[in-house]
Design an enzyme around this catalytic site. Structure first.
Site, PDB file in Angstrom:
ATOM      1  N   LYS A 176      -4.458 -17.069   6.723  1.00 15.84           N
ATOM      2  CA  LYS A 176      -5.295 -16.562   7.824  1.00 15.84           C
ATOM      3  C   LYS A 176      -5.189 -15.038   7.904  1.00 15.84           C
ATOM      4  CE  LYS A 176      -5.999 -20.869   8.851  1.00 15.84           C
ATOM      5  NZ  LYS A 176      -7.180 -21.592   8.363  1.00 15.84           N
TER       6      LYS A 176
HETATM    7  C1  LIG Z   1      -7.158 -23.022   9.006  1.00 20.64           C
HETATM    8  C2  LIG Z   1      -8.179 -23.499   9.928  1.00 20.64           C
HETATM    9  C3  LIG Z   1      -7.874 -24.432  10.925  1.00 20.64           C
HETATM   10  C4  LIG Z   1      -6.521 -25.071  11.080  1.00 20.64           C
HETATM   11  O1  LIG Z   1      -5.502 -24.131  11.282  1.00 20.64           O
HETATM   12  P1  LIG Z   1      -3.974 -24.623  11.166  1.00 20.64           P
HETATM   13  O2  LIG Z   1      -3.187 -23.544  11.870  1.00 20.64           O
HETATM   14  O3  LIG Z   1      -3.678 -24.712   9.708  1.00 20.64           O
HETATM   15  O4  LIG Z   1      -3.883 -25.940  11.848  1.00 20.64           O
HETATM   16  C5  LIG Z   1      -8.863 -24.818  11.809  1.00 20.64           C
HETATM   17  N1  LIG Z   1     -10.111 -24.310  11.703  1.00 20.64           N
HETATM   18  C6  LIG Z   1     -10.443 -23.418  10.757  1.00 20.64           C
HETATM   19  C7  LIG Z   1     -11.826 -22.874  10.719  1.00 20.64           C
HETATM   20  C8  LIG Z   1      -9.489 -22.983   9.828  1.00 20.64           C
HETATM   21  O5  LIG Z   1      -9.829 -22.090   8.889  1.00 20.64           O
END
Ligand SMILES: *Cc1c(COP(=O)(O)O)cnc(C)c1O
Length: 215
Positions: A176
């Site tokens: 992220k």
């Molecule tokens: C990565 C992601 C998630 C989930 O995030 P986590 O912290 O891994 O649970 C949800 N929505 C989107 C659009 C993502 O890119």
């Protein structure tokens, strides 16, 4: 992705033994306050993932078995999984071919009496055109939840994502914009939704300490 400053902070925190949000104060409160200031959200709850943050938000918004949530078909699977974890039904509305985010003109046709929320996703950091969606939601008395997993720091008309609808969910997972190993945050400006999210997701010590309206 992990600098010396982060390593020092982890070591310092582990030495203090102060590693939980349940006890109040400490590094978790510091983090939640810092993120509240950054995002402009009044309330922040740290979570183990964005998936959990979305799950708590859906629960807080009263989404339960058989309810429907209008959402985007173009996203990571964890936008949709928490809807099903609440035994609710995802209903896909179409996206805008230019931005790949939900098209505000395609939402109203998907709303039915059992619709409880609209779950939008700011995909690739591009904010959804959310004002018309909030307007539709309010006219049907349903909530807008923002999946901000890919959009920390993005803004729309001068406001940061996560404060545009009723609740926001962020990720600090690997890959992220801002990485904390694994983790996430719930954001909201509503005291009621904040307290409801705590009830869905958190440790009893924290709910006892922070919930002011137990009814
Ligand atoms: C990565 C992601 C998630 C989930 O995030 P986590 O912290 O891994 O649970 C949800 N929505 C989107 C659009 C993502 O890119």
């Amino acid at each position: 992705i992990v600098g010396e400053e982060e390593i020092q902070k982890v070591v310092e925190t582990m030495r203090k033994g102060d590693i939980t949000a349940a006890g109040g104060g400490g590094v978790m409160q510091e983090w939640e306050e810092a993120f509240a200031k950054y995002s402009g959200a009044k309330y922040v709850i740290s979570t183990n993932s964005c998936c959990a943050a979305l799950h708590m938000s859906l629960g807080a918004c009263g989404v339960g078995p058989g309810d429907e949530v209008v959402t985007t078909p173009y996203t990571w699977g964890q936008t949709v999984a928490p809807i099903m974890q609440q035994n609710a039904i995802p209903v896909f509305a179409d996206i805008d071919p230019k931005t790949y985010t939900l098209d505000p003109n395609k939402i109203e046709e998907k709303i039915r009496p059992q619709t409880k929320a609209i779950l939008v996703c700011h995909i690739y950091g591009h904010p959804v055109d959310v004002d018309p969606i909030v307007k539709i939601a309010e006219s049907y008395d349903v909530k807008v939840i923002e999946d901000c997993a890919q959009a920390i720091g993005a803004s729309y008309k001068g406001r940061k994502v996560g404060t545009l609808g009723h609740m926001g969910a962020f990720s600090i997972g690997d890959g992220k914009n801002m990485v904390g190993g694994e983790g996430g945050m719930v954001t909201t400006n509503s005291e009621e939704l904040y307290e409801r999210a705590l009830l869905v997701g958190m440790h009893p010590a924290r709910t006892w300490r922070e919930i002011k309206n137990p009814k």
